[in-house]
Design a protein around this motif. Structure first.
Motif, PDB file in Angstrom:
ATOM      1  N   SER A  54     -67.807 -58.675  71.647  1.00  0.00           N
ATOM      2  CA  SER A  54     -69.070 -58.769  71.263  1.00  0.00           C
ATOM      3  C   SER A  54     -69.444 -60.303  70.392  1.00  0.00           C
ATOM      4  O   SER A  54     -68.310 -61.007  70.445  1.00  0.00           O
ATOM      5  N   ARG A  55     -70.489 -60.713  70.226  1.00  0.00           N
ATOM      6  CA  ARG A  55     -70.870 -61.992  69.899  1.00  0.00           C
ATOM      7  C   ARG A  55     -71.013 -61.826  68.129  1.00  0.00           C
ATOM      8  O   ARG A  55     -72.163 -61.720  67.756  1.00  0.00           O
ATOM      9  N   GLY A  56     -69.926 -61.592  67.634  1.00  0.00           N
ATOM     10  CA  GLY A  56     -70.144 -61.536  66.245  1.00  0.00           C
ATOM     11  C   GLY A  56     -70.536 -60.108  65.499  1.00  0.00           C
ATOM     12  O   GLY A  56     -70.754 -59.895  64.356  1.00  0.00           O
ATOM     13  N   ASP A  57     -70.466 -59.132  66.254  1.00  0.00           N
ATOM     14  CA  ASP A  57     -70.954 -57.757  65.788  1.00  0.00           C
ATOM     15  C   ASP A  57     -70.016 -56.449  66.255  1.00  0.00           C
ATOM     16  O   ASP A  57     -69.725 -55.845  67.182  1.00  0.00           O
ATOM     17  N   SER A  58     -69.171 -56.432  64.973  1.00  0.00           N
ATOM     18  CA  SER A  58     -68.271 -55.471  65.086  1.00  0.00           C
ATOM     19  C   SER A  58     -68.553 -53.999  65.473  1.00  0.00           C
ATOM     20  O   SER A  58     -68.061 -53.197  66.142  1.00  0.00           O
TER      21      SER A  58
END
Length: 143
Positions: A118-122
């Motif tokens: 993801s783009r920085g979203d855990s």
């Protein structure tokens, strides 16, 4: 006049004369030596932890499956219409606005290998990984 290793032995020429300084090999050796003596100031490398935070990944998750090609077709049918990019050159790779995944088959189609990023979203990463694993596990061999 004697020559030794390509240099004239008389006093009119020195090994570090202007002709030698224009020699490419000489310049390469000098650049290498100057780098060893006083290395350039480099920007500190980007820490791996920062990269992981920017693009969290599930890592490769492997599962035994009964019918790998049918699984790929099912996952493609469910996710392809919302994907920004679809690549089937090595399995199924789908890219979305905030996340992406790669699902490939290994071991004659009996093992599914999943990677989700993801783009920085855990939390999105966890949701999508769980969602995909539920679909893969529905096709698992429990023998």
């Amino acid at each position: 006049m004697n020559t030794l290793s390509g240099f004239k032995a008389d006093e009119s020429r020195h090994p570090y004369s202007a002709d030698l300084k224009h020699n490419l090999a000489y310049r390469i050796v000098r650049a290498y030596a100057s780098e060893l003596i006083s290395p350039r100031v480099r920007k500190p490398p980007v820490l791996l932890v920062e990269r992981i935070g920017a693009f969290p990944s599930s890592g490769e998750i492997r599962r035994q499956v009964k019918d790998g090609p049918a699984l790929l077709a099912s996952i493609k049918q469910r996710y392809a219409r919302d994907a920004l990019d679809l690549n089937e050159s090595s399995g199924l790779n789908l890219v979305f606005a905030d996340w992406r995944f790669s699902l490939r088959l290994s071991g004659e189609g009996c093992v599914a290998c999943l990677t989700v990023e993801s783009r920085g979203d855990s939390s999105l990463l966890q949701r999508k990984t769980t969602e995909l694993l539920e679909q893969i596990d529905a096709g698992r061999a429990f023998e």
